[in-house]
Scaffold this motif. Structure first.
Motif, PDB file in Angstrom:
ATOM      1  N   ASN A   1      -5.902  10.144  -4.829  1.00 55.64           N
ATOM      2  CA  ASN A   1      -6.447   9.095  -3.975  1.00 55.64           C
ATOM      3  C   ASN A   1      -5.765   9.116  -2.611  1.00 55.64           C
ATOM      4  O   ASN A   1      -4.573   9.444  -2.492  1.00 55.64           O
ATOM      5  CB  ASN A   1      -6.241   7.729  -4.623  1.00 55.64           C
ATOM      6  CG  ASN A   1      -7.004   7.572  -5.917  1.00 55.64           C
ATOM      7  OD1 ASN A   1      -8.166   7.192  -5.922  1.00 55.64           O
ATOM      8  ND2 ASN A   1      -6.349   7.883  -7.030  1.00 55.64           N
TER       9      ASN A   1
ATOM     10  N   SER B   1     -13.165  -1.112  -3.969  1.00 53.94           N
ATOM     11  CA  SER B   1     -11.842  -1.596  -3.594  1.00 53.94           C
ATOM     12  C   SER B   1     -10.831  -0.466  -3.700  1.00 53.94           C
ATOM     13  O   SER B   1     -11.081   0.568  -4.322  1.00 53.94           O
ATOM     14  CB  SER B   1     -11.424  -2.758  -4.502  1.00 53.94           C
ATOM     15  OG  SER B   1     -11.361  -2.320  -5.851  1.00 53.94           O
ATOM     16  N   ILE B   2      -9.685  -0.678  -3.091  1.00 54.78           N
ATOM     17  CA  ILE B   2      -8.601   0.296  -3.181  1.00 54.78           C
ATOM     18  C   ILE B   2      -8.006   0.227  -4.586  1.00 54.78           C
ATOM     19  O   ILE B   2      -7.642  -0.853  -5.057  1.00 54.78           O
ATOM     20  CB  ILE B   2      -7.529   0.001  -2.122  1.00 54.78           C
ATOM     21  CG1 ILE B   2      -8.132   0.113  -0.721  1.00 54.78           C
ATOM     22  CG2 ILE B   2      -6.344   0.949  -2.271  1.00 54.78           C
ATOM     23  CD1 ILE B   2      -7.187  -0.286   0.382  1.00 54.78           C
TER      24      ILE B   2
ATOM     25  N   PHE C   1     -12.163  -2.336   3.475  1.00 52.03           N
ATOM     26  CA  PHE C   1     -12.237  -2.182   2.026  1.00 52.03           C
ATOM     27  C   PHE C   1     -12.396  -3.552   1.376  1.00 52.03           C
ATOM     28  O   PHE C   1     -11.833  -4.552   1.829  1.00 52.03           O
ATOM     29  CB  PHE C   1     -10.980  -1.505   1.479  1.00 52.03           C
ATOM     30  CG  PHE C   1     -10.814  -0.078   1.919  1.00 52.03           C
ATOM     31  CD1 PHE C   1     -11.380   0.947   1.186  1.00 52.03           C
ATOM     32  CD2 PHE C   1     -10.110   0.230   3.074  1.00 52.03           C
ATOM     33  CE1 PHE C   1     -11.234   2.267   1.581  1.00 52.03           C
ATOM     34  CE2 PHE C   1      -9.955   1.541   3.475  1.00 52.03           C
ATOM     35  CZ  PHE C   1     -10.518   2.568   2.734  1.00 52.03           C
TER      36      PHE C   1
ATOM     37  N   MET D   1       0.818  -1.205   0.000  1.00 53.95           N
ATOM     38  CA  MET D   1       0.000   0.000   0.000  1.00 53.95           C
ATOM     39  C   MET D   1       0.861   1.268   0.000  1.00 53.95           C
ATOM     40  O   MET D   1       2.007   1.253   0.454  1.00 53.95           O
ATOM     41  CB  MET D   1      -0.921   0.021   1.229  1.00 53.95           C
ATOM     42  CG  MET D   1      -1.866  -1.154   1.311  1.00 53.95           C
ATOM     43  SD  MET D   1      -3.093  -1.119  -0.023  1.00 53.95           S
ATOM     44  CE  MET D   1      -3.754  -2.782   0.081  1.00 53.95           C
TER      45      MET D   1
ATOM     46  N   GLU E   1      -3.030   0.862  -4.096  1.00 55.04           N
ATOM     47  CA  GLU E   1      -2.372  -0.427  -3.943  1.00 55.04           C
ATOM     48  C   GLU E   1      -1.313  -0.565  -5.024  1.00 55.04           C
ATOM     49  O   GLU E   1      -1.570  -0.302  -6.200  1.00 55.04           O
ATOM     50  CB  GLU E   1      -3.392  -1.556  -4.050  1.00 55.04           C
ATOM     51  CG  GLU E   1      -2.832  -2.915  -3.698  1.00 55.04           C
ATOM     52  CD  GLU E   1      -3.919  -3.963  -3.508  1.00 55.04           C
ATOM     53  OE1 GLU E   1      -3.571  -5.117  -3.181  1.00 55.04           O
ATOM     54  OE2 GLU E   1      -5.106  -3.617  -3.692  1.00 55.04           O
TER      55      GLU E   1
END
Length: 474
Positions: free
Chosen positions: A441, A420-421, A336, A315, A445
Protein backbone atom coordinates in the motif's frame (compact mmCIF):
# COMPACT_ATOMS: atom_id res chain seq x y z
CA UNK A 1 109.46 67.27 21.48
CA UNK A 2 108.23 64.57 19.18
CA UNK A 3 107.86 62.26 22.07
CA UNK A 4 105.87 64.81 24.00
CA UNK A 5 103.52 65.30 21.03
CA UNK A 6 103.02 61.59 20.66
CA UNK A 7 102.13 61.32 24.33
CA UNK A 8 99.66 64.14 24.03
CA UNK A 9 98.08 62.63 20.96
CA UNK A 10 97.75 59.25 22.67
CA UNK A 11 96.20 60.87 25.74
CA UNK A 12 93.72 62.75 23.56
CA UNK A 13 92.82 59.55 21.80
CA UNK A 14 92.14 57.79 25.09
CA UNK A 15 90.09 60.71 26.30
CA UNK A 16 88.06 60.68 23.10
CA UNK A 17 87.37 56.97 23.37
CA UNK A 18 86.45 57.13 27.01
CA UNK A 19 84.25 60.11 26.34
CA UNK A 20 82.18 57.87 24.14
CA UNK A 21 81.99 55.27 26.92
CA UNK A 22 80.72 57.94 29.29
CA UNK A 23 77.52 58.16 27.24
CA UNK A 24 76.73 54.45 27.46
CA UNK A 25 78.42 53.50 30.76
CA UNK A 26 78.32 56.41 33.18
CA UNK A 27 79.44 54.17 36.06
CA UNK A 28 83.04 54.47 34.73
CA UNK A 29 83.10 58.25 34.98
CA UNK A 30 85.74 58.06 37.71
CA UNK A 31 88.44 57.43 35.10
CA UNK A 32 87.85 60.89 33.60
CA UNK A 33 87.28 63.08 36.62
CA UNK A 34 90.54 64.92 35.81
CA UNK A 35 92.69 65.64 32.76
CA UNK A 36 95.40 63.37 34.02
CA UNK A 37 96.65 60.37 32.06
CA UNK A 38 94.74 57.03 32.34
CA UNK A 39 95.41 54.74 35.25
CA UNK A 40 97.24 51.43 34.82
CA UNK A 41 93.99 49.44 34.93
CA UNK A 42 92.59 51.17 31.84
CA UNK A 43 93.41 48.29 29.49
CA UNK A 44 91.49 45.78 31.59
CA UNK A 45 88.50 48.12 31.93
CA UNK A 46 88.43 48.74 28.20
CA UNK A 47 88.36 45.02 27.54
CA UNK A 48 85.45 44.60 29.96
CA UNK A 49 83.57 47.41 28.25
CA UNK A 50 83.99 45.71 24.88
CA UNK A 51 82.53 42.51 26.36
CA UNK A 52 79.56 44.40 27.76
CA UNK A 53 79.05 46.14 24.43
CA UNK A 54 79.08 42.79 22.62
CA UNK A 55 76.46 41.41 25.00
CA UNK A 56 74.31 44.47 24.49
CA UNK A 57 74.52 44.08 20.72
CA UNK A 58 73.59 40.40 21.02
CA UNK A 59 70.61 41.27 23.22
CA UNK A 60 69.45 43.92 20.73
CA UNK A 61 69.75 41.40 17.91
CA UNK A 62 67.59 38.89 19.79
CA UNK A 63 64.99 41.57 20.49
CA UNK A 64 64.95 42.62 16.85
CA UNK A 65 64.56 39.00 15.75
CA UNK A 66 61.64 38.49 18.12
CA UNK A 67 60.04 41.70 16.90
CA UNK A 68 60.21 40.64 13.26
CA UNK A 69 58.89 37.16 14.07
CA UNK A 70 55.96 38.71 15.95
CA UNK A 71 55.29 41.07 13.06
CA UNK A 72 55.38 38.18 10.59
CA UNK A 73 52.92 36.10 12.64
CA UNK A 74 50.58 39.08 12.99
CA UNK A 75 50.69 39.68 9.24
CA UNK A 76 49.92 36.05 8.44
CA UNK A 77 47.04 36.00 10.90
CA UNK A 78 45.26 38.77 9.00
CA UNK A 79 44.82 36.60 5.88
CA UNK A 80 41.48 34.74 5.63
CA UNK A 81 41.76 30.96 5.57
CA UNK A 82 40.56 29.01 2.58
CA UNK A 83 36.82 28.40 2.82
CA UNK A 84 36.34 26.25 -0.24
CA UNK A 85 35.15 23.37 1.88
CA UNK A 86 33.37 25.37 4.60
CA UNK A 87 29.87 26.71 4.13
CA UNK A 88 28.87 29.97 5.86
CA UNK A 89 26.04 29.91 8.41
CA UNK A 90 26.76 26.30 9.15
CA UNK A 91 25.91 24.93 12.57
CA UNK A 92 27.79 21.75 13.45
CA UNK A 93 25.96 19.03 15.26
CA UNK A 94 27.75 15.79 16.17
CA UNK A 95 24.95 13.29 15.83
CA UNK A 96 26.49 9.84 15.40
CA UNK A 97 29.56 8.40 17.11
CA UNK A 98 31.41 6.58 14.34
CA UNK A 99 34.26 4.14 14.57
CA UNK A 100 37.04 6.14 12.92
CA UNK A 101 39.37 3.17 12.84
CA UNK A 102 37.18 1.45 10.24
CA UNK A 103 35.59 3.80 7.68
CA UNK A 104 34.08 1.93 4.77
CA UNK A 105 33.22 3.15 1.30
CA UNK A 106 29.48 3.11 1.93
CA UNK A 107 29.86 5.69 4.74
CA UNK A 108 31.08 8.30 2.25
CA UNK A 109 27.68 9.75 1.39
CA UNK A 110 26.47 9.90 4.99
CA UNK A 111 29.60 11.74 6.14
CA UNK A 112 29.01 14.40 3.48
CA UNK A 113 25.56 15.13 4.92
CA UNK A 114 26.09 14.55 8.61
CA UNK A 115 26.96 17.70 10.45
CA UNK A 116 25.70 20.83 8.77
CA UNK A 117 22.32 22.54 8.95
CA UNK A 118 21.14 25.84 7.46
CA UNK A 119 18.17 28.15 7.33
CA UNK A 120 15.59 26.72 4.96
CA UNK A 121 13.88 29.81 3.54
CA UNK A 122 14.38 33.53 4.14
CA UNK A 123 16.06 33.02 7.53
CA UNK A 124 13.31 30.66 8.68
CA UNK A 125 13.25 26.95 9.28
CA UNK A 126 16.05 24.39 9.35
CA UNK A 127 17.48 22.70 6.26
CA UNK A 128 18.81 19.25 7.14
CA UNK A 129 19.55 18.13 3.59
CA UNK A 130 19.74 20.14 0.40
CA UNK A 131 18.42 18.22 -2.58
CA UNK A 132 20.38 17.64 -5.76
CA UNK A 133 17.80 19.47 -7.88
CA UNK A 134 14.49 21.31 -7.81
CA UNK A 135 11.45 19.09 -7.29
CA UNK A 136 7.90 19.39 -8.61
CA UNK A 137 6.28 17.87 -5.53
CA UNK A 138 6.19 19.07 -1.92
CA UNK A 139 5.26 16.90 1.09
CA UNK A 140 4.36 18.72 4.32
CA UNK A 141 4.25 16.48 7.40
CA UNK A 142 2.76 17.96 10.58
CA UNK A 143 4.08 16.47 13.81
CA UNK A 144 1.76 16.34 16.82
CA UNK A 145 3.24 17.24 20.20
CA UNK A 146 2.23 13.94 21.76
CA UNK A 147 4.13 11.76 19.30
CA UNK A 148 7.15 9.95 20.73
CA UNK A 149 10.57 9.47 19.17
CA UNK A 150 9.85 5.81 18.45
CA UNK A 151 6.89 6.58 16.16
CA UNK A 152 8.52 9.62 14.59
CA UNK A 153 11.63 7.65 13.61
CA UNK A 154 9.52 4.95 11.95
CA UNK A 155 7.71 7.57 9.84
CA UNK A 156 10.95 9.27 8.74
CA UNK A 157 12.64 5.97 7.92
CA UNK A 158 9.73 4.73 5.81
CA UNK A 159 9.36 7.98 3.91
CA UNK A 160 13.01 7.64 2.87
CA UNK A 161 12.57 4.03 1.79
CA UNK A 162 9.30 4.73 -0.03
CA UNK A 163 10.99 6.50 -2.94
CA UNK A 164 8.95 9.64 -2.24
CA UNK A 165 12.07 11.75 -1.70
CA UNK A 166 13.27 10.93 -5.23
CA UNK A 167 10.64 13.35 -6.58
CA UNK A 168 9.53 15.41 -3.60
CA UNK A 169 10.92 17.78 -1.01
CA UNK A 170 9.87 16.92 2.55
CA UNK A 171 8.92 19.54 5.16
CA UNK A 172 8.25 18.70 8.80
CA UNK A 173 5.98 21.16 10.62
CA UNK A 174 6.37 21.36 14.42
CA UNK A 175 4.33 23.35 16.90
CA UNK A 176 7.29 25.05 18.62
CA UNK A 177 11.10 25.44 18.41
CA UNK A 178 11.57 23.19 21.44
CA UNK A 179 9.67 20.31 19.81
CA UNK A 180 11.62 20.88 16.60
CA UNK A 181 14.94 20.72 18.44
CA UNK A 182 13.96 17.54 20.27
CA UNK A 183 13.40 15.68 16.97
CA UNK A 184 16.18 17.26 14.92
CA UNK A 185 18.68 14.51 15.70
CA UNK A 186 16.23 11.84 14.48
CA UNK A 187 15.83 13.59 11.11
CA UNK A 188 19.57 13.96 10.69
CA UNK A 189 20.34 10.40 11.74
CA UNK A 190 17.82 8.95 9.30
CA UNK A 191 19.23 11.16 6.54
CA UNK A 192 22.64 9.67 7.15
CA UNK A 193 21.29 6.12 7.30
CA UNK A 194 19.52 6.73 3.99
CA UNK A 195 22.81 7.61 2.29
CA UNK A 196 24.45 4.56 3.82
CA UNK A 197 21.58 2.51 2.42
CA UNK A 198 22.16 3.94 -1.07
CA UNK A 199 25.87 3.17 -0.88
CA UNK A 200 25.16 -0.35 0.28
CA UNK A 201 22.84 -1.08 -2.65
CA UNK A 202 25.25 0.47 -5.14
CA UNK A 203 27.86 -2.06 -4.03
CA UNK A 204 25.41 -4.97 -4.08
CA UNK A 205 22.84 -4.10 -6.78
CA UNK A 206 21.33 -7.60 -6.92
CA UNK A 207 20.47 -7.78 -3.26
CA UNK A 208 17.08 -8.95 -2.03
CA UNK A 209 15.27 -5.99 -0.51
CA UNK A 210 12.15 -3.91 -0.94
CA UNK A 211 14.34 -0.82 -1.30
CA UNK A 212 14.36 0.22 -4.97
CA UNK A 213 17.62 2.04 -5.67
CA UNK A 214 16.72 2.73 -9.30
CA UNK A 215 14.07 5.22 -8.17
CA UNK A 216 16.77 7.59 -6.97
CA UNK A 217 18.88 7.62 -10.15
CA UNK A 218 18.02 9.14 -13.49
CA UNK A 219 19.85 9.59 -16.78
CA UNK A 220 17.25 11.91 -18.26
CA UNK A 221 18.33 15.26 -19.68
CA UNK A 222 16.81 17.18 -16.82
CA UNK A 223 17.15 20.89 -16.33
CA UNK A 224 19.46 21.14 -13.37
CA UNK A 225 17.35 23.81 -11.68
CA UNK A 226 18.50 24.67 -8.18
CA UNK A 227 16.30 23.85 -5.24
CA UNK A 228 14.52 26.76 -3.59
CA UNK A 229 15.67 25.83 -0.09
CA UNK A 230 18.81 27.16 1.53
CA UNK A 231 21.44 29.53 0.25
CA UNK A 232 21.83 29.75 -3.50
CA UNK A 233 25.03 28.29 -4.96
CA UNK A 234 26.68 30.88 -7.19
CA UNK A 235 28.18 28.63 -9.79
CA UNK A 236 27.29 27.18 -13.16
CA UNK A 237 25.95 23.71 -12.46
CA UNK A 238 23.65 23.40 -15.45
CA UNK A 239 25.34 20.32 -16.89
CA UNK A 240 25.40 16.94 -15.26
CA UNK A 241 28.98 16.25 -16.30
CA UNK A 242 30.14 19.45 -14.61
CA UNK A 243 28.67 18.28 -11.34
CA UNK A 244 30.29 14.86 -11.33
CA UNK A 245 32.35 14.44 -8.21
CA UNK A 246 30.94 17.57 -6.54
CA UNK A 247 27.68 16.12 -5.26
CA UNK A 248 27.17 12.72 -3.62
CA UNK A 249 26.09 9.87 -5.85
CA UNK A 250 26.84 11.42 -9.25
CA UNK A 251 28.57 8.82 -11.35
CA UNK A 252 30.19 8.83 -14.74
CA UNK A 253 27.88 8.41 -17.68
CA UNK A 254 25.47 11.13 -16.61
CA UNK A 255 23.60 9.26 -13.87
CA UNK A 256 22.27 11.71 -11.33
CA UNK A 257 21.26 10.91 -7.78
CA UNK A 258 17.84 12.53 -7.60
CA UNK A 259 16.93 13.33 -4.00
CA UNK A 260 14.78 16.06 -2.54
CA UNK A 261 15.52 18.43 0.31
CA UNK A 262 14.58 17.65 3.92
CA UNK A 263 13.73 20.59 6.17
CA UNK A 264 11.48 21.75 8.97
CA UNK A 265 9.56 24.80 10.21
CA UNK A 266 7.78 25.47 13.45
CA UNK A 267 4.38 27.13 13.71
CA UNK A 268 5.78 30.21 15.45
CA UNK A 269 7.71 31.04 12.27
CA UNK A 270 4.85 30.60 9.80
CA UNK A 271 2.06 31.82 12.10
CA UNK A 272 3.80 34.12 14.61
CA UNK A 273 0.56 35.76 15.80
CA UNK A 274 -1.21 32.42 16.38
CA UNK A 275 -4.13 33.59 14.28
CA UNK A 276 -6.70 31.21 15.75
CA UNK A 277 -5.90 31.89 19.42
CA UNK A 278 -8.56 34.60 19.65
CA UNK A 279 -11.28 32.18 18.59
CA UNK A 280 -10.28 28.95 20.34
CA UNK A 281 -9.27 28.35 23.95
CA UNK A 282 -6.76 25.78 22.81
CA UNK A 283 -5.30 25.62 19.31
CA UNK A 284 -3.76 22.18 18.62
CA UNK A 285 -1.36 21.81 15.72
CA UNK A 286 -4.01 19.85 13.80
CA UNK A 287 -5.88 23.18 13.48
CA UNK A 288 -3.05 25.70 13.63
CA UNK A 289 -1.31 24.05 10.70
CA UNK A 290 -4.03 25.42 8.41
CA UNK A 291 -2.94 28.95 9.35
CA UNK A 292 0.70 28.01 8.58
CA UNK A 293 0.14 26.55 5.12
CA UNK A 294 -0.90 29.78 3.34
CA UNK A 295 2.35 31.55 4.22
CA UNK A 296 4.55 28.60 3.27
CA UNK A 297 2.73 27.74 0.06
CA UNK A 298 2.49 31.40 -0.88
CA UNK A 299 6.26 31.86 -0.70
CA UNK A 300 6.98 28.84 -2.91
CA UNK A 301 3.93 29.11 -5.17
CA UNK A 302 5.99 29.09 -8.37
CA UNK A 303 8.29 26.26 -7.33
CA UNK A 304 5.98 23.26 -6.90
CA UNK A 305 3.19 21.69 -8.95
CA UNK A 306 1.76 19.25 -6.39
CA UNK A 307 1.44 19.27 -2.60
CA UNK A 308 0.65 16.57 -0.04
CA UNK A 309 -0.35 17.17 3.59
CA UNK A 310 0.18 14.19 5.89
CA UNK A 311 -0.21 13.48 9.61
CA UNK A 312 2.98 11.95 11.04
CA UNK A 313 1.30 10.51 14.13
CA UNK A 314 -1.45 8.54 12.41
CA UNK A 315 -0.13 7.78 8.92
CA UNK A 316 2.76 5.85 7.34
CA UNK A 317 3.92 6.50 3.78
CA UNK A 318 5.21 3.32 2.14
CA UNK A 319 5.19 4.31 -1.55
CA UNK A 320 5.01 7.49 -3.61
CA UNK A 321 1.29 8.51 -3.52
CA UNK A 322 1.55 11.48 -5.95
CA UNK A 323 0.64 9.33 -8.94
CA UNK A 324 -3.07 10.00 -8.40
CA UNK A 325 -2.72 13.76 -9.03
CA UNK A 326 0.29 14.25 -11.33
CA UNK A 327 -1.84 14.08 -14.48
CA UNK A 328 -4.72 16.17 -13.14
CA UNK A 329 -5.39 19.91 -13.22
CA UNK A 330 -3.63 22.30 -10.79
CA UNK A 331 -6.98 22.89 -9.05
CA UNK A 332 -7.57 19.22 -8.25
CA UNK A 333 -7.59 18.09 -4.62
CA UNK A 334 -7.73 14.37 -3.84
CA UNK A 335 -9.42 13.38 -0.56
CA UNK A 336 -9.77 10.00 1.12
CA UNK A 337 -12.93 8.88 2.87
CA UNK A 338 -12.88 8.42 6.59
CA UNK A 339 -12.93 4.76 7.64
CA UNK A 340 -16.27 5.27 9.46
CA UNK A 341 -18.01 7.13 6.63
CA UNK A 342 -19.53 3.96 5.17
CA UNK A 343 -21.53 3.30 8.31
CA UNK A 344 -23.64 6.44 8.02
CA UNK A 345 -25.05 8.79 5.41
CA UNK A 346 -25.51 11.74 7.77
CA UNK A 347 -23.98 14.96 6.52
CA UNK A 348 -22.97 15.85 10.06
CA UNK A 349 -20.70 12.83 10.36
CA UNK A 350 -17.03 12.92 9.42
CA UNK A 351 -16.51 11.74 5.84
CA UNK A 352 -13.09 13.05 4.91
CA UNK A 353 -9.84 11.75 6.40
CA UNK A 354 -7.82 14.87 7.22
CA UNK A 355 -4.66 12.79 7.76
CA UNK A 356 -3.73 12.76 4.05
CA UNK A 357 -4.68 15.33 1.40
CA UNK A 358 -3.02 15.49 -2.04
CA UNK A 359 -3.56 17.93 -4.87
CA UNK A 360 -2.32 20.50 -7.33
CA UNK A 361 -0.47 23.42 -5.76
CA UNK A 362 -3.09 26.00 -6.74
CA UNK A 363 -6.02 23.94 -5.49
CA UNK A 364 -4.21 23.22 -2.23
CA UNK A 365 -3.56 26.94 -1.64
CA UNK A 366 -7.23 27.75 -2.16
CA UNK A 367 -8.27 24.88 0.10
CA UNK A 368 -5.97 25.97 2.94
CA UNK A 369 -7.28 29.54 2.82
CA UNK A 370 -10.87 28.29 2.89
CA UNK A 371 -10.23 25.92 5.82
CA UNK A 372 -8.84 28.77 7.97
CA UNK A 373 -12.00 30.82 7.38
CA UNK A 374 -14.22 27.83 8.14
CA UNK A 375 -12.32 27.07 11.37
CA UNK A 376 -13.00 30.61 12.59
CA UNK A 377 -16.68 30.28 11.72
CA UNK A 378 -16.97 26.90 13.42
CA UNK A 379 -15.18 28.22 16.52
CA UNK A 380 -17.68 31.05 16.82
CA UNK A 381 -20.59 28.60 16.59
CA UNK A 382 -19.11 26.12 19.04
CA UNK A 383 -17.95 28.70 21.59
CA UNK A 384 -21.15 28.52 23.63
CA UNK A 385 -21.42 24.75 23.36
CA UNK A 386 -17.70 24.33 24.15
CA UNK A 387 -17.53 21.46 21.70
CA UNK A 388 -14.28 20.74 19.83
CA UNK A 389 -13.71 21.88 16.27
CA UNK A 390 -12.66 19.15 13.82
CA UNK A 391 -10.85 19.88 10.58
CA UNK A 392 -12.20 16.61 9.21
CA UNK A 393 -15.79 17.87 9.59
CA UNK A 394 -14.83 21.19 8.01
CA UNK A 395 -13.25 19.44 5.02
CA UNK A 396 -16.39 17.35 4.59
CA UNK A 397 -18.51 20.50 4.55
CA UNK A 398 -16.25 22.19 2.01
CA UNK A 399 -16.56 19.30 -0.42
CA UNK A 400 -20.31 20.02 -0.55
CA UNK A 401 -19.84 23.78 -0.88
CA UNK A 402 -20.88 24.87 -4.35
CA UNK A 403 -19.00 28.15 -4.03
CA UNK A 404 -15.74 26.26 -3.54
CA UNK A 405 -16.47 24.24 -6.66
CA UNK A 406 -17.61 27.06 -8.94
CA UNK A 407 -16.05 30.22 -7.49
CA UNK A 408 -14.25 32.31 -10.09
CA UNK A 409 -11.09 32.83 -8.08
CA UNK A 410 -11.03 30.08 -5.47
CA UNK A 411 -12.46 27.09 -7.26
CA UNK A 412 -11.27 23.66 -6.14
CA UNK A 413 -11.91 20.44 -8.04
CA UNK A 414 -12.57 17.97 -5.22
CA UNK A 415 -11.98 14.30 -5.98
CA UNK A 416 -13.17 12.16 -3.08
CA UNK A 417 -12.18 8.53 -3.05
CA UNK A 418 -14.86 6.08 -2.06
CA UNK A 419 -12.20 3.92 -0.41
CA UNK A 420 -10.63 4.70 2.92
CA UNK A 421 -6.98 4.40 3.83
CA UNK A 422 -6.42 0.87 5.19
CA UNK A 423 -5.46 0.34 8.81
CA UNK A 424 -2.39 -1.67 9.68
CA UNK A 425 -4.30 -3.97 12.01
CA UNK A 426 -6.87 -4.90 9.36
CA UNK A 427 -4.14 -5.78 6.87
CA UNK A 428 -2.02 -7.96 9.11
CA UNK A 429 -5.05 -9.56 10.74
CA UNK A 430 -6.40 -10.96 7.48
CA UNK A 431 -3.06 -12.27 6.31
CA UNK A 432 -1.65 -13.75 9.51
CA UNK A 433 0.69 -10.81 9.97
CA UNK A 434 2.49 -11.09 6.65
CA UNK A 435 4.52 -7.91 6.04
CA UNK A 436 3.86 -7.89 2.29
CA UNK A 437 0.24 -6.93 2.90
CA UNK A 438 1.43 -3.71 4.55
CA UNK A 439 4.13 -2.65 2.13
CA UNK A 440 1.99 -3.10 -0.98
CA UNK A 441 0.00 0.00 0.00
CA UNK A 442 1.12 3.57 -0.67
CA UNK A 443 -0.27 4.86 2.64
CA UNK A 444 -1.56 3.03 5.69
CA UNK A 445 -3.17 4.30 8.87
CA UNK A 446 -1.64 3.26 12.14
CA UNK A 447 -4.93 3.36 14.02
CA UNK A 448 -5.56 4.11 17.65
CA UNK A 449 -4.33 0.85 19.15
CA UNK A 450 -2.04 -0.84 16.64
CA UNK A 451 1.14 1.21 16.60
CA UNK A 452 3.12 -1.70 17.97
CA UNK A 453 1.67 -4.06 15.33
CA UNK A 454 2.71 -1.90 12.40
CA UNK A 455 6.13 -1.24 13.88
CA UNK A 456 6.90 -4.88 14.65
CA UNK A 457 5.79 -6.15 11.24
CA UNK A 458 7.60 -3.45 9.24
CA UNK A 459 10.75 -3.67 11.33
CA UNK A 460 10.78 -7.42 10.92
CA UNK A 461 10.80 -7.11 7.15
CA UNK A 462 13.45 -4.38 7.06
CA UNK A 463 15.74 -6.27 9.39
CA UNK A 464 15.36 -9.56 7.51
CA UNK A 465 17.37 -8.23 4.57
CA UNK A 466 20.92 -7.02 4.24
CA UNK A 467 19.50 -3.56 4.99
CA UNK A 468 19.75 -4.43 8.67
CA UNK A 469 23.47 -3.65 8.53
CA UNK A 470 22.75 0.08 8.23
CA UNK A 471 20.11 0.25 10.98
CA UNK A 472 21.35 0.24 14.54
CA UNK A 473 18.04 -0.89 16.03
CA UNK A 474 17.85 -4.12 13.99
Amino acid sequence: MAKTNATTTSSSSYQSDMGLLLVFFPQHNKFHSTNSQPSPSLKTTYSNNNLILSKAQFTLSICALLFFITLLLFTLSTFEPSISNITPRSKTRILLSQNTASITKRDHLSRMNENVTYHALQKMGTLYRRGTRAMNDLTICHVADEIDEHDFRLFVRLIHRSGLTAKSDVVFLFSSPSISDSFAHVIQQENNVFFSLISLHRELPNSESNFNLSLFYTNKKLEMAETVWGKRIRSNLSKVEEREGELPGIESGGLLLSIGSVLSFDATELDPENSLAGFLDRVPLSLRRWACYPMLLGRVRRNFKHVMLVDVKNMLVLKDPFGSVRNRSPDSVFLFANKNSGKTRSKTQERVNSGVIIGGARGMRHLCNAVVVEIVGAAMQHRKKKSPVSDSVILSQLTRNEFMRKGSNNNVNFITSSESIPEASSLVGRNSGTPTSLLNNAIIERGADNNDISYVIIKKQICSYMDSSVYRDC
